[in-house]
Design a protein around this motif. Structure first.
Motif, PDB file in Angstrom:
ATOM      1  N   ALA A   1     -25.646 -21.244   1.444  1.00 33.27           N
ATOM      2  CA  ALA A   1     -25.362 -22.334   0.508  1.00 33.27           C
ATOM      3  C   ALA A   1     -25.812 -23.650   1.129  1.00 33.27           C
ATOM      4  CB  ALA A   1     -23.873 -22.391   0.187  1.00 33.27           C
ATOM      5  N   GLY A   2     -26.268 -24.537   0.267  1.00 33.49           N
ATOM      6  CA  GLY A   2     -26.672 -25.846   0.754  1.00 33.49           C
ATOM      7  C   GLY A   2     -26.593 -26.891  -0.333  1.00 33.49           C
TER       8      GLY A   2
ATOM      9  N   ILE B   1     -27.246 -16.922  -3.082  1.00 36.26           N
ATOM     10  CA  ILE B   1     -27.623 -18.285  -2.721  1.00 36.26           C
ATOM     11  C   ILE B   1     -26.867 -19.261  -3.606  1.00 36.26           C
ATOM     12  CG2 ILE B   1     -29.527 -19.959  -2.690  1.00 36.26           C
ATOM     13  CD1 ILE B   1     -29.891 -17.717  -0.600  1.00 36.26           C
ATOM     14  N   ALA B   2     -26.373 -20.344  -3.016  1.00 34.16           N
ATOM     15  CA  ALA B   2     -25.838 -21.469  -3.785  1.00 34.16           C
ATOM     16  C   ALA B   2     -26.676 -22.703  -3.449  1.00 34.16           C
ATOM     17  CB  ALA B   2     -24.368 -21.718  -3.463  1.00 34.16           C
ATOM     18  N   SER B   3     -27.277 -23.264  -4.472  1.00 32.63           N
ATOM     19  CA  SER B   3     -28.057 -24.490  -4.325  1.00 32.63           C
ATOM     20  C   SER B   3     -27.365 -25.560  -5.151  1.00 32.63           C
ATOM     21  CB  SER B   3     -29.495 -24.284  -4.810  1.00 32.63           C
ATOM     22  OG  SER B   3     -30.211 -25.494  -4.757  1.00 32.63           O
ATOM     23  N   CYS B   4     -26.613 -26.411  -4.482  1.00 32.52           N
ATOM     24  CA  CYS B   4     -25.825 -27.438  -5.156  1.00 32.52           C
ATOM     25  C   CYS B   4     -26.550 -28.778  -5.048  1.00 32.52           C
ATOM     26  CB  CYS B   4     -24.442 -27.525  -4.541  1.00 32.52           C
ATOM     27  SG  CYS B   4     -23.553 -25.949  -4.600  1.00 32.52           S
TER      28      CYS B   4
ATOM     29  N   PHE C   1     -27.135 -15.962  -7.762  1.00 35.94           N
ATOM     30  CA  PHE C   1     -27.678 -17.301  -7.570  1.00 35.94           C
ATOM     31  C   PHE C   1     -26.818 -18.306  -8.317  1.00 35.94           C
ATOM     32  CE2 PHE C   1     -31.068 -14.199  -7.540  1.00 35.94           C
ATOM     33  CZ  PHE C   1     -31.654 -14.427  -6.308  1.00 35.94           C
ATOM     34  N   TYR C   2     -26.333 -19.294  -7.602  1.00 36.73           N
ATOM     35  CA  TYR C   2     -25.509 -20.355  -8.193  1.00 36.73           C
ATOM     36  C   TYR C   2     -26.243 -21.670  -8.007  1.00 36.73           C
ATOM     37  CZ  TYR C   2     -21.633 -23.617  -8.841  1.00 36.73           C
ATOM     38  OH  TYR C   2     -20.823 -24.641  -9.278  1.00 36.73           O
ATOM     39  N   LEU C   3     -26.490 -22.364  -9.095  1.00 38.88           N
ATOM     40  CA  LEU C   3     -27.117 -23.671  -9.047  1.00 38.88           C
ATOM     41  C   LEU C   3     -26.212 -24.664  -9.752  1.00 38.88           C
ATOM     42  CD1 LEU C   3     -29.520 -21.436  -9.256  1.00 38.88           C
ATOM     43  CD2 LEU C   3     -30.938 -23.440  -9.411  1.00 38.88           C
ATOM     44  N   SER C   4     -26.134 -25.872  -9.229  1.00 39.13           N
ATOM     45  CA  SER C   4     -25.353 -26.913  -9.888  1.00 39.13           C
ATOM     46  C   SER C   4     -26.043 -28.248  -9.674  1.00 39.13           C
ATOM     47  CB  SER C   4     -23.920 -26.943  -9.364  1.00 39.13           C
ATOM     48  OG  SER C   4     -23.883 -27.422  -8.036  1.00 39.13           O
ATOM     49  N   LEU C   5     -25.661 -29.176 -10.538  1.00 38.88           N
ATOM     50  CA  LEU C   5     -26.268 -30.492 -10.505  1.00 38.88           C
ATOM     51  C   LEU C   5     -25.297 -31.484 -11.132  1.00 38.88           C
ATOM     52  CD1 LEU C   5     -29.098 -31.513  -9.635  1.00 38.88           C
ATOM     53  CD2 LEU C   5     -29.804 -31.273 -12.006  1.00 38.88           C
ATOM     54  N   GLY C   6     -25.310 -32.708 -10.672  1.00 42.93           N
ATOM     55  CA  GLY C   6     -24.531 -33.762 -11.299  1.00 42.93           C
ATOM     56  C   GLY C   6     -25.220 -34.233 -12.575  1.00 42.93           C
TER      57      GLY C   6
ATOM     58  N   SER D   1     -18.563 -31.746  -1.174  1.00 44.84           N
ATOM     59  CA  SER D   1     -17.813 -30.615  -0.610  1.00 44.84           C
ATOM     60  C   SER D   1     -17.231 -29.736  -1.699  1.00 44.84           C
ATOM     61  CB  SER D   1     -16.683 -31.112   0.289  1.00 44.84           C
ATOM     62  OG  SER D   1     -17.195 -31.849   1.362  1.00 44.84           O
ATOM     63  N   GLN D   2     -16.692 -30.353  -2.745  1.00 43.55           N
ATOM     64  CA  GLN D   2     -16.095 -29.586  -3.841  1.00 43.55           C
ATOM     65  C   GLN D   2     -17.166 -28.775  -4.576  1.00 43.55           C
ATOM     66  OE1 GLN D   2     -15.603 -32.797  -3.121  1.00 43.55           O
ATOM     67  NE2 GLN D   2     -13.515 -33.441  -3.567  1.00 43.55           N
ATOM     68  N   ARG D   3     -18.336 -29.340  -4.747  1.00 38.47           N
ATOM     69  CA  ARG D   3     -19.421 -28.626  -5.428  1.00 38.47           C
ATOM     70  C   ARG D   3     -19.882 -27.422  -4.603  1.00 38.47           C
ATOM     71  NH1 ARG D   3     -23.356 -33.401  -7.805  1.00 38.47           N
ATOM     72  NH2 ARG D   3     -21.748 -34.586  -8.881  1.00 38.47           N
ATOM     73  N   LEU D   4     -20.003 -27.620  -3.303  1.00 40.84           N
ATOM     74  CA  LEU D   4     -20.373 -26.499  -2.428  1.00 40.84           C
ATOM     75  C   LEU D   4     -19.311 -25.404  -2.463  1.00 40.84           C
ATOM     76  CD1 LEU D   4     -21.957 -27.939   0.826  1.00 40.84           C
ATOM     77  CD2 LEU D   4     -22.909 -26.185  -0.658  1.00 40.84           C
TER      78      LEU D   4
END
Length: 160
Positions: free
Chosen positions: A48-49, A70-73, A96-101, A146-149
């Motif tokens: 994760a990163g 994989i987590a791509s935040c 695969f987990y992706l997130s974005l603001g 940190s919360q997103r990760l």
């Protein structure tokens, strides 16, 4: 940061910043050596990163099959050439987990403002390789890192 987490050399993204050095393969080799020393090899390994480390995480799943997910935040998926690379690469992993603001695409930088579109396209590409989720979070790039990760890691570790 710009040297070790970037997949290939590229010009800086910020005025006054430094160019990207393309050292991701060397960093990944070091990380894999550490993982090879682990006592338990039967457990899933997740990577994760956040930000450029989120880009590195996705890049890593094209270079090795060692990671189950994989987590791509807020990943720097705007990185020059990355989507083309992802399109033509073999992808390993099954989650695969992706997130974005939701404010990140509103950057004044023409390059960084493509991050939403790039992340959505990466999600679409990854969905053909495994279970994939893309989550929007409130705020810009520098909020609740940190919360997103943690959200990404929790999703990866859920019972399948």
């Amino acid at each position: 940061w710009n040297r070790d987490l970037s997949p290939w050399p590229a010009k800086r993204a910020f005025k006054g910043g430094e160019d990207f050095g393309g050292g991701a393969d060397a960093l990944l080799d070091s990380l894999l050596k550490i993982l090879d020393q682990a006592e338990r090899k039967d457990l899933p390994v997740y990577l994760a990163g956040y930000s450029l480390a989120g880009l590195f995480s996705l890049y890593a799943c094209t270079r090795t099959d060692r990671f189950s997910g994989i987590a791509s935040c807020s990943g720097s998926l705007w990185y020059p050439g990355f989507l083309d690379y992802l399109r033509r690469s073999e992808v390993h992993g099954s989650r695969f987990y992706l997130s974005l603001g939701d404010q990140e695409s509103k950057s004044k930088s023409p390059l960084l403002s493509t991050v939403g579109k790039c992340t959505e396209e990466a999600c679409s590409l990854l969905s053909s390789h495994g279970e994939t989720v893309f989550e929007w979070n409130p705020g810009n790039h520098f909020q609740q890192e940190s919360q997103r990760l943690l959200k990404g890691l929790r999703w990866l570790a859920e019972e399948q």
